[in-house]
Design a protein around this motif. Structure first.
Motif, PDB file in Angstrom:
ATOM      1  N   ALA A  50       0.849  -1.182   0.000  1.00  0.00           N
ATOM      2  CA  ALA A  50       0.000   0.000   0.000  1.00  0.00           C
ATOM      3  C   ALA A  50       0.884   1.230   0.000  1.00  0.00           C
ATOM      4  O   ALA A  50       2.030   1.195   0.473  1.00  0.00           O
ATOM      5  CB  ALA A  50      -0.939   0.012   1.198  1.00  0.00           C
ATOM      6  N   ILE A  51       0.334   2.327  -0.536  1.00  0.00           N
ATOM      7  CA  ILE A  51       1.074   3.574  -0.564  1.00  0.00           C
ATOM      8  C   ILE A  51       0.116   4.715  -0.261  1.00  0.00           C
ATOM      9  O   ILE A  51      -1.012   4.746  -0.776  1.00  0.00           O
ATOM     10  CB  ILE A  51       1.781   3.776  -1.922  1.00  0.00           C
ATOM     11  N   SER A  52       0.564   5.624   0.585  1.00  0.00           N
ATOM     12  CA  SER A  52      -0.267   6.762   0.955  1.00  0.00           C
ATOM     13  C   SER A  52      -0.029   7.927  -0.006  1.00  0.00           C
ATOM     14  O   SER A  52       0.898   7.903  -0.814  1.00  0.00           O
ATOM     15  CB  SER A  52       0.055   7.209   2.378  1.00  0.00           C
ATOM     16  N   SER A  53      -0.855   8.958   0.142  1.00  0.00           N
ATOM     17  CA  SER A  53      -0.672  10.148  -0.674  1.00  0.00           C
ATOM     18  C   SER A  53       0.663  10.807  -0.383  1.00  0.00           C
ATOM     19  O   SER A  53       1.231  11.484  -1.237  1.00  0.00           O
ATOM     20  CB  SER A  53      -1.817  11.131  -0.434  1.00  0.00           C
ATOM     21  N   GLY A  54       1.197  10.595   0.820  1.00  0.00           N
ATOM     22  CA  GLY A  54       2.498  11.133   1.180  1.00  0.00           C
ATOM     23  C   GLY A  54       3.639  10.176   0.873  1.00  0.00           C
ATOM     24  O   GLY A  54       4.775  10.404   1.282  1.00  0.00           O
ATOM     25  N   ARG A  55       3.333   9.093   0.153  1.00  0.00           N
ATOM     26  CA  ARG A  55       4.298   8.091  -0.288  1.00  0.00           C
ATOM     27  C   ARG A  55       4.856   7.227   0.829  1.00  0.00           C
ATOM     28  O   ARG A  55       5.923   6.631   0.690  1.00  0.00           O
ATOM     29  CB  ARG A  55       5.427   8.711  -1.120  1.00  0.00           C
ATOM     30  N   SER A  56       4.154   7.141   1.952  1.00  0.00           N
ATOM     31  CA  SER A  56       4.493   6.112   2.934  1.00  0.00           C
ATOM     32  C   SER A  56       4.033   4.775   2.383  1.00  0.00           C
ATOM     33  O   SER A  56       2.997   4.695   1.715  1.00  0.00           O
ATOM     34  CB  SER A  56       3.798   6.400   4.263  1.00  0.00           C
ATOM     35  N   THR A  57       4.794   3.723   2.672  1.00  0.00           N
ATOM     36  CA  THR A  57       4.494   2.432   2.073  1.00  0.00           C
ATOM     37  C   THR A  57       4.403   1.329   3.127  1.00  0.00           C
ATOM     38  O   THR A  57       4.981   1.412   4.210  1.00  0.00           O
ATOM     39  CB  THR A  57       5.542   2.031   1.036  1.00  0.00           C
ATOM     40  N   ILE A  58       3.683   0.299   2.740  1.00  0.00           N
ATOM     41  CA  ILE A  58       3.538  -0.918   3.545  1.00  0.00           C
ATOM     42  C   ILE A  58       3.739  -2.092   2.604  1.00  0.00           C
ATOM     43  O   ILE A  58       3.267  -2.063   1.459  1.00  0.00           O
ATOM     44  CB  ILE A  58       2.125  -1.008   4.160  1.00  0.00           C
ATOM     45  N   TYR A  59       4.430  -3.129   3.086  1.00  0.00           N
ATOM     46  CA  TYR A  59       4.617  -4.341   2.298  1.00  0.00           C
ATOM     47  C   TYR A  59       4.339  -5.575   3.146  1.00  0.00           C
ATOM     48  O   TYR A  59       4.672  -5.623   4.340  1.00  0.00           O
ATOM     49  CB  TYR A  59       6.049  -4.439   1.766  1.00  0.00           C
ATOM     50  N   ASP A  72       2.230   8.060  -9.301  1.00  0.00           N
ATOM     51  CA  ASP A  72       2.388   9.256 -10.110  1.00  0.00           C
ATOM     52  C   ASP A  72       1.127  10.077  -9.886  1.00  0.00           C
ATOM     53  O   ASP A  72       0.070   9.781 -10.468  1.00  0.00           O
ATOM     54  CB  ASP A  72       2.563   8.874 -11.582  1.00  0.00           C
ATOM     55  N   ASN A  73       1.232  11.076  -9.032  1.00  0.00           N
ATOM     56  CA  ASN A  73       0.031  11.837  -8.663  1.00  0.00           C
ATOM     57  C   ASN A  73      -0.541  12.612  -9.846  1.00  0.00           C
ATOM     58  O   ASN A  73      -1.750  12.822  -9.939  1.00  0.00           O
ATOM     59  CB  ASN A  73       0.347  12.793  -7.515  1.00  0.00           C
ATOM     60  N   VAL A  78      -1.165   4.414  -9.554  1.00  0.00           N
ATOM     61  CA  VAL A  78      -0.267   3.722  -8.636  1.00  0.00           C
ATOM     62  C   VAL A  78       0.273   2.494  -9.348  1.00  0.00           C
ATOM     63  O   VAL A  78      -0.462   1.821 -10.089  1.00  0.00           O
ATOM     64  CB  VAL A  78      -1.000   3.330  -7.340  1.00  0.00           C
ATOM     65  N   TYR A  79       1.551   2.210  -9.114  1.00  0.00           N
ATOM     66  CA  TYR A  79       2.208   1.095  -9.772  1.00  0.00           C
ATOM     67  C   TYR A  79       2.669   0.064  -8.748  1.00  0.00           C
ATOM     68  O   TYR A  79       2.971   0.396  -7.604  1.00  0.00           O
ATOM     69  CB  TYR A  79       3.424   1.587 -10.560  1.00  0.00           C
ATOM     70  N   LEU A  80       2.739  -1.170  -9.201  1.00  0.00           N
ATOM     71  CA  LEU A  80       3.334  -2.232  -8.396  1.00  0.00           C
ATOM     72  C   LEU A  80       4.367  -2.924  -9.274  1.00  0.00           C
ATOM     73  O   LEU A  80       4.011  -3.670 -10.189  1.00  0.00           O
ATOM     74  CB  LEU A  80       2.288  -3.226  -7.910  1.00  0.00           C
ATOM     75  N   GLN A  81       5.633  -2.631  -9.003  1.00  0.00           N
ATOM     76  CA  GLN A  81       6.732  -3.281  -9.723  1.00  0.00           C
ATOM     77  C   GLN A  81       7.054  -4.578  -9.008  1.00  0.00           C
ATOM     78  O   GLN A  81       7.394  -4.568  -7.826  1.00  0.00           O
ATOM     79  CB  GLN A  81       7.959  -2.372  -9.758  1.00  0.00           C
ATOM     80  N   MET A  82       6.953  -5.677  -9.735  1.00  0.00           N
ATOM     81  CA  MET A  82       7.162  -6.998  -9.145  1.00  0.00           C
ATOM     82  C   MET A  82       8.366  -7.656  -9.801  1.00  0.00           C
ATOM     83  O   MET A  82       8.351  -7.931 -11.008  1.00  0.00           O
ATOM     84  CB  MET A  82       5.909  -7.865  -9.336  1.00  0.00           C
TER      85      MET A  82
END
Length: 121
Positions: A50-59, A72-73, A78-82
């Protein structure tokens, strides 16, 4: 209302890479984060990143170091590079609009249609 459209799934060999996209439209100010979920056959849907509007992330622990979520606001995307994909990553991947708060992600009831990712061994 929020509309989410995923793209970028496909078939890839183990060790390969894919990039998923989630384009958001509609009432985009009603949420402050996007989450990527996946659901494999016979399993519950699980949060991958997950990614917040402030670009904090969770994995999720299972994807740390292999998957990267970004946004890319300007494009409301939102992208998910795997990378280093494994057969156990095979699932339908969904994006969800939700809330990020204090290191946690809570899903709202807005989902995309899903995109299939299949990793062959």
């Amino acid at each position: 209302q929020v509309q989410l459209v995923e793209s970028g799934g496909g078939l890839v060999q183990a060790g390969g890479s894919l990039r998923l996209s989630c384009a958001a439209s509609g009432s985009i100010f009603s949420f402050n984060a996007i989450g990527w979920y996946r659901q494999a056959p016979g399993k519950q849907r699980e949060l991958v990143a997950a990614i917040s509007s402030g670009r904090s992330t969770i994995y999720a622990d299972s994807v740390k170091g292999r998957f990267t979520v970004s946004r890319d606001n300007a494009k409301n995307t939102v992208y998910l590079q795997m990378n280093s994909l494994k057969p156990e990553d095979t699932a339908v991947y969904y994006c969800n609009a939700g809330k990020y708060y204090s290191g946690s992600y809570s899903q709202y009831g807005y989902w995309g249609q899903g995109t299939q990712v299949t990793v062959s061994s």
